[in-house]
Scaffold this motif. Structure first.
Motif, PDB file in Angstrom:
ATOM      1  N   ASP A   1       0.633  -1.440   0.144  1.00 25.32           N
ATOM      2  CA  ASP A   1       0.142  -0.209  -0.117  1.00 25.32           C
ATOM      3  C   ASP A   1       0.899   1.579   0.136  1.00 25.32           C
ATOM      4  OD1 ASP A   1      -1.687  -1.973  -0.147  1.00 25.32           O
ATOM      5  OD2 ASP A   1      -3.226  -1.312   1.822  1.00 25.32           O
ATOM      6  N   GLY A   2       2.215   1.476   1.293  1.00 30.16           N
ATOM      7  CA  GLY A   2       2.853   2.467   0.808  1.00 30.16           C
ATOM      8  C   GLY A   2       3.533   2.432  -0.465  1.00 30.16           C
ATOM      9  N   THR A   3       4.190   1.827  -1.226  1.00 30.78           N
ATOM     10  CA  THR A   3       4.787   1.989  -2.096  1.00 30.78           C
ATOM     11  C   THR A   3       3.458   2.172  -3.202  1.00 30.78           C
ATOM     12  OG1 THR A   3       5.732  -0.335  -1.854  1.00 30.78           O
ATOM     13  CG2 THR A   3       5.635   0.559  -4.163  1.00 30.78           C
ATOM     14  N   ILE A   4       2.408   2.215  -2.805  1.00 32.70           N
ATOM     15  CA  ILE A   4       1.340   2.958  -4.519  1.00 32.70           C
ATOM     16  C   ILE A   4       1.189   4.184  -4.335  1.00 32.70           C
ATOM     17  CG2 ILE A   4      -1.292   2.553  -5.046  1.00 32.70           C
ATOM     18  CD1 ILE A   4      -0.412  -0.430  -4.531  1.00 32.70           C
ATOM     19  N   ARG A   5       0.876   4.135  -3.127  1.00 30.05           N
ATOM     20  CA  ARG A   5       0.821   5.589  -2.026  1.00 30.05           C
ATOM     21  C   ARG A   5       2.125   6.521  -2.646  1.00 30.05           C
ATOM     22  NH1 ARG A   5      -0.753   4.430   2.690  1.00 30.05           N
ATOM     23  NH2 ARG A   5       1.079   4.809   3.568  1.00 30.05           N
TER      24      ARG A   5
ATOM     25  N   LEU B   1       8.468  -7.074  -2.856  1.00 28.30           N
ATOM     26  CA  LEU B   1       8.936  -6.244  -1.150  1.00 28.30           C
ATOM     27  C   LEU B   1       9.122  -7.139  -0.400  1.00 28.30           C
ATOM     28  CD1 LEU B   1       6.013  -3.711  -1.926  1.00 28.30           C
ATOM     29  CD2 LEU B   1       8.017  -3.601  -3.056  1.00 28.30           C
ATOM     30  N   HIS B   2      10.991  -6.832  -0.150  1.00 23.15           N
ATOM     31  CA  HIS B   2      11.354  -8.102   0.612  1.00 23.15           C
ATOM     32  C   HIS B   2      11.423  -7.200   1.859  1.00 23.15           C
ATOM     33  CE1 HIS B   2      13.703 -11.380   2.139  1.00 23.15           C
ATOM     34  NE2 HIS B   2      14.862 -10.804   1.863  1.00 23.15           N
ATOM     35  N   ILE B   3      10.709  -7.469   3.330  1.00 20.49           N
ATOM     36  CA  ILE B   3      11.045  -7.435   4.625  1.00 20.49           C
ATOM     37  C   ILE B   3      11.505  -8.474   5.556  1.00 20.49           C
ATOM     38  CG2 ILE B   3      10.140  -5.247   4.895  1.00 20.49           C
ATOM     39  CD1 ILE B   3       7.651  -7.077   6.190  1.00 20.49           C
ATOM     40  N   ASP B   4      12.052  -8.428   6.445  1.00 21.66           N
ATOM     41  CA  ASP B   4      12.630  -9.843   7.889  1.00 21.66           C
ATOM     42  C   ASP B   4      11.365  -9.710   8.479  1.00 21.66           C
ATOM     43  OD1 ASP B   4      13.594  -7.622   9.579  1.00 21.66           O
ATOM     44  OD2 ASP B   4      15.715  -8.243   8.495  1.00 21.66           O
ATOM     45  N   LYS B   5      11.463 -10.787   8.829  1.00 29.98           N
ATOM     46  CA  LYS B   5      10.474 -11.190   9.845  1.00 29.98           C
ATOM     47  C   LYS B   5      10.168 -10.532  11.294  1.00 29.98           C
ATOM     48  CE  LYS B   5       8.386 -15.396  11.652  1.00 29.98           C
ATOM     49  NZ  LYS B   5       9.015 -17.032  12.532  1.00 29.98           N
ATOM     50  N   GLU B   6      11.320  -9.694  11.819  1.00 24.80           N
ATOM     51  CA  GLU B   6      11.457  -9.223  12.998  1.00 24.80           C
ATOM     52  C   GLU B   6      11.140  -7.701  12.209  1.00 24.80           C
ATOM     53  OE1 GLU B   6      12.047 -10.357  15.947  1.00 24.80           O
ATOM     54  OE2 GLU B   6      12.124  -8.002  15.954  1.00 24.80           O
ATOM     55  N   GLU B   7      11.320  -7.263  11.144  1.00 20.87           N
ATOM     56  CA  GLU B   7      10.102  -5.866  10.506  1.00 20.87           C
ATOM     57  C   GLU B   7       8.720  -6.431  10.635  1.00 20.87           C
ATOM     58  OE1 GLU B   7      11.925  -3.411   9.826  1.00 20.87           O
ATOM     59  OE2 GLU B   7      10.516  -2.204   8.950  1.00 20.87           O
ATOM     60  N   GLN B   8       8.636  -7.344   9.903  1.00 25.31           N
ATOM     61  CA  GLN B   8       7.523  -7.032  10.337  1.00 25.31           C
ATOM     62  C   GLN B   8       6.836  -6.365  11.246  1.00 25.31           C
ATOM     63  OE1 GLN B   8       4.912 -11.066   9.889  1.00 25.31           O
ATOM     64  NE2 GLN B   8       3.888 -10.502   8.339  1.00 25.31           N
TER      65      GLN B   8
ATOM     66  N   VAL C   1      13.886  -8.241  -7.104  1.00 23.95           N
ATOM     67  CA  VAL C   1      13.513  -8.150  -5.545  1.00 23.95           C
ATOM     68  C   VAL C   1      13.802  -7.391  -4.982  1.00 23.95           C
ATOM     69  CG1 VAL C   1      13.955  -9.914  -3.448  1.00 23.95           C
ATOM     70  CG2 VAL C   1      13.618 -11.104  -5.588  1.00 23.95           C
ATOM     71  N   VAL C   2      13.442  -6.046  -4.046  1.00 21.96           N
ATOM     72  CA  VAL C   2      13.664  -5.149  -3.685  1.00 21.96           C
ATOM     73  C   VAL C   2      13.548  -5.212  -2.321  1.00 21.96           C
ATOM     74  CG1 VAL C   2      12.584  -1.925  -3.807  1.00 21.96           C
ATOM     75  CG2 VAL C   2      11.361  -3.733  -5.413  1.00 21.96           C
ATOM     76  N   PRO C   3      14.976  -4.605  -1.426  1.00 23.86           N
ATOM     77  CA  PRO C   3      15.454  -4.481  -0.232  1.00 23.86           C
ATOM     78  C   PRO C   3      14.338  -3.399   0.520  1.00 23.86           C
ATOM     79  CG  PRO C   3      16.681  -4.205  -1.209  1.00 23.86           C
ATOM     80  CD  PRO C   3      16.139  -4.619  -1.952  1.00 23.86           C
TER      81      PRO C   3
ATOM     82  N   TYR D   1      13.646   3.250   0.488  1.00 24.49           N
ATOM     83  CA  TYR D   1      15.128   2.429  -0.166  1.00 24.49           C
ATOM     84  C   TYR D   1      14.312   1.883  -1.648  1.00 24.49           C
ATOM     85  CZ  TYR D   1      18.819   0.315  -3.196  1.00 24.49           C
ATOM     86  OH  TYR D   1      19.440  -0.640  -3.619  1.00 24.49           O
ATOM     87  N   ARG D   2      13.023   1.366  -0.887  1.00 25.72           N
ATOM     88  CA  ARG D   2      11.730   0.473  -1.871  1.00 25.72           C
ATOM     89  C   ARG D   2      11.532   1.857  -2.664  1.00 25.72           C
ATOM     90  NH1 ARG D   2       6.898   0.458   1.517  1.00 25.72           N
ATOM     91  NH2 ARG D   2       6.900   2.647   0.995  1.00 25.72           N
ATOM     92  N   ASN D   3      11.275   2.815  -2.073  1.00 27.12           N
ATOM     93  CA  ASN D   3      10.568   3.624  -3.335  1.00 27.12           C
ATOM     94  C   ASN D   3      11.195   4.450  -4.623  1.00 27.12           C
ATOM     95  OD1 ASN D   3       8.048   3.322  -1.670  1.00 27.12           O
ATOM     96  ND2 ASN D   3       8.770   5.736  -0.506  1.00 27.12           N
ATOM     97  N   LEU D   4      12.548   4.248  -4.021  1.00 30.55           N
ATOM     98  CA  LEU D   4      13.382   4.938  -5.022  1.00 30.55           C
ATOM     99  C   LEU D   4      13.522   3.236  -5.863  1.00 30.55           C
ATOM    100  CD1 LEU D   4      15.723   6.502  -5.733  1.00 30.55           C
ATOM    101  CD2 LEU D   4      17.176   6.209  -3.972  1.00 30.55           C
ATOM    102  N   VAL D   5      13.972   2.679  -5.808  1.00 30.38           N
ATOM    103  CA  VAL D   5      13.983   1.338  -6.228  1.00 30.38           C
ATOM    104  C   VAL D   5      13.312   0.408  -7.303  1.00 30.38           C
ATOM    105  CG1 VAL D   5      14.728  -1.144  -6.459  1.00 30.38           C
ATOM    106  CG2 VAL D   5      15.670   0.262  -4.981  1.00 30.38           C
ATOM    107  N   VAL D   6      11.805   1.536  -7.178  1.00 29.21           N
ATOM    108  CA  VAL D   6      10.593   0.645  -7.565  1.00 29.21           C
ATOM    109  C   VAL D   6      10.714   2.198  -8.431  1.00 29.21           C
ATOM    110  CG1 VAL D   6       8.384   0.234  -7.361  1.00 29.21           C
ATOM    111  CG2 VAL D   6       9.324  -0.661  -5.865  1.00 29.21           C
TER     112      VAL D   6
END
Ligand code: ATP
Ligand code: MG
Length: 271
Positions: free
Chosen positions: A71-75, A168-175, A226-228, A234-239
């Motif tokens: 959602d955040g990426t789309i926004r 959109l690749h996050i880790d379990k801790e981040e989730q 695969v976007v870190p 950084y995600r927004n920049l890559v996408v």
């Protein structure tokens, strides 16, 4: 940022891809944000030409774990883009009408028209993710879907659609942190879904399912990135960068007005 592209057939170990990676932008967040502003303006202009030219179609597929930032990426990425030419499609648990048909039926009906950008928030890839993890269909059924999906996407590309796919690749801790952030913020509590906590138990199974689909369905014509994504900026920049680079390659132009401009001007003047 080409390093995030998944080469066709490459074996993927997601544990070796750091979700907190910021590439050469590590420690340069402010600079990266400036760059992103420029890229966003470029995206706005490119989309305007795309809409005017009414020729190309762009399909963007977004997949992620819960709270992965779809959602955040789309926004963020499409902030400022003319809503006339952009459409977001959310694929939820299929309805009975959808389940009575093949899994691509609901997908195909939503692909972009000429001049349009369509963003799939979840997609046909759920049919080899949640469906595989929870065994919603037998293995011999979902196993065939990788090939079917590649063929389906090839057909779309042959017919003139451009496809970009982002995990959109996050880790379990981040989730976990994001779930807690949602619970701690009254404006975000609505986003919290108690089922998402149960789903965390299947994290490793999901990672395995993602690894298979990345290996089997990243193609030259419809690549996966695969976007870190632990860091939103950084995600927004890559996408954004990936979309802009792809759109630039399409060499789009505003259509030329047919007829004599001077004659039109005179006609307008004397009207
Ligand atoms: P948010 O990240 O804001 O929670 P969401 O995309 O997770 O948004 P939800 O309504 O919470 O939206 O969840 C949609 C659910 O639909 C997901 O659990 C997903 O796995 C499920 N889903 C999507 N496609 C399919 C499918 N083909 N078969 C079974 N389940 C599906
Ligand atoms: Mg959800």
């Amino acid at each position: 940022m080409k390093e995030h592209l998944i080469k066709p057939g490459k074996k993927i170990d997601l544990r070796k891809i750091d979700p907190g990676d910021c590439g050469k932008w590590a420690g340069r967040k402010e600079e990266a944000k400036k760059l992103l502003e420029g890229l966003s303006s470029k995206l706005e202009r490119l989309q305007e030409v795309m809409y005017a030219e009414h020729k190309q179609r762009l399909l963007i597929v977004l997949q992620a774990m819960d709270a992965g930032g779809k959602d955040g990426t789309i926004r963020s990425v499409f902030d400022g883009v003319n809503p006339q030419g952009v459409r977001v499609v959310n694929f939820k648990t299929p309805t009975t009408t959808e389940l009575d048909r093949d899994y691509l039926w609901r997908i195909h009906s939503q692909v972009p028209a000429r001049g349009e950008i369509v963003i799939f928030n979840r997609s046909h890839y759920e049919d080899v993710l949640v469906v595989r993890v929870h065994e919603l269909v037998p293995e011999e059924v979902w196993k065939k879907r990788y090939r079917q999906i590649v063929n389906f996407e090839k057909m779309l590309v042959d017919e003139g659609t451009t496809i970009l796919k982002f995990f959109l690749h996050i880790d379990k801790e981040e989730q976990k942190q994001r779930f807690l952030d949602r619970l701690n913020d009254p404006d975000k509590q609505w986003k919290f879904n108690p089922n998402d906590v149960d789903e965390r138990r299947y994290w490793d199974n999901y990672m395995q399912a993602f690894e298979t689909l990345l290996e089997k369905t990243s193609t030259n014509f419809a690549p996966w990135y695969v976007v870190p994504s632990n860091r939103n900026w950084y995600r927004n920049l890559v996408v954004t960068n990936t979309i802009v680079e792809q759109l630039k390659k399409l060499n789009m132009k505003y259509p030329e007005l047919e007829g004599n401009i001077e004659d039109f001007k005179q006609a307008v003047q004397s009207s």
